[in-house]
Design a protein around this motif. Structure first.
Motif, short mmCIF file in Angstrom:
data_model
loop_
_atom_site.label_atom_id
_atom_site.label_comp_id
_atom_site.label_asym_id
_atom_site.label_seq_id
_atom_site.Cartn_x
_atom_site.Cartn_y
_atom_site.Cartn_z
N PRO A 117 0.94 -1.74 -0.02
CA PRO A 117 -0.25 -0.35 -0.17
C PRO A 117 0.52 1.66 0.53
N TRP A 118 0.16 2.28 -0.72
CA TRP A 118 0.83 3.52 -0.65
C TRP A 118 0.14 4.14 0.63
N TYR A 119 1.17 5.46 0.80
CA TYR A 119 -0.23 6.35 2.26
C TYR A 119 0.16 7.64 2.45
N GLN A 120 -0.75 8.24 2.05
CA GLN A 120 -0.26 9.94 1.82
C GLN A 120 -0.93 10.22 2.99
N GLN A 121 -0.06 11.45 3.75
CA GLN A 121 -0.10 11.61 4.79
C GLN A 121 0.18 13.61 4.64
N PHE A 122 -0.73 14.14 5.68
CA PHE A 122 -0.69 15.62 5.59
C PHE A 122 -0.75 16.21 6.56
#
Lengths: 111, 114
Positions: free
Chosen positions: A34-39
């Motif tokens: 998986p790829w995760y995106q974090q703001f």
């Protein structure tokens, strides 16, 4: 020993350009990537994921390319937008369920 | 549906003190994970609960860290006594139960040990 290596550490792209983040893994028991995106101020959120039985998965502007023989996978963000500016983490997992993360890529998309 | 919540959002303590972090998973999620990110490095696994039982605690750095999940609901992670190298962002995540299922992360607790 870091089991998932991610590059680059930071990336600056012009609006409309293509952002590419690369990852490599060592453990052949991994079977889900998986790829995760974090703001800023938020926790990581799943962006897109792939299993090793396919070489590519596309969801909108986001595409994962997977090379099982090379044990490498990458995230491509097409038509990058300023709203895509975030930290991106690649990860790998298997039957053990825990996620093994890369070190993260800080993406900045300039307007 | 409420997401994963963590408390406090920030904590600044002195070396040798004790800190307790709390995580409330998404309702109905039996699996709860703790992770830590130190100094801009990778997010590292600490431990995994299935309901109230510790399924895997292989990532716990040492015996100064104690995690509990009473009644299979919320979880706490206690650091006692805290050391400088414990500084970082502690994330909690939860999932329903199947392998390779999406883990939903909380916003994290930023711990600074002075």
């Amino acid at each position: 020993q870091q089991q998932v290596k991610q590059s680059p550490q930071s990336l600056i792209v012009q609006k409309g350009g293509i952002s590419i983040i690369n990852c490599a893994y060592e453990n052949t028991a991994f079977d889900y990537f998986p790829w995760y995106q974090q703001f800023p101020g938020k926790g990581p959120a799943l962006l897109i994921a792939i299993r090793p039985d396919v070489s590519e998965k596309k969801e909108g502007r986001f595409t994962i390319s997977f090379n099982k023989s090379a044990k490498q996978f990458s995230l491509h963000i097409m038509d990058s937008q300023p709203g895509d500016s975030a930290t991106y983490f690649c990860a790998a997992t298997g039957s053990a369920r825990q996620l093994t993360f890369g070190s993260g890529t800080q993406l900045t998309v300039l307007p | 549906e409420a997401g994963v919540t963590q408390f406090p959002s920030h904590s600044v303590i002195e070396k040798g003190q004790t800190v307790t972090l709390r995580c409330d998973p998404i309702s109905g999620h039996d699996n709860l994970y703790w992770y830590r990110r130190v100094m801009g490095k990778e997010i590292k696994f600490l431990l995994h609960f299935v309901k109230e039982s510790k399924q895997d605690e292989s990532g716990m750095p040492n015996n100064r860290f104690l995690a509990e999940r009473t009644g299979g609901t919320y979880s706490t992670l206690k650091v006692q006594p805290a050391e400088l190298e414990d500084s970082g962002v502690y994330f909690c995540a939860s999932s329903r139960g199947l392998p390779r299922e999406t883990q939903y992360f909380g916003p994290g607790t930023r711990l600074l040990v002075l």
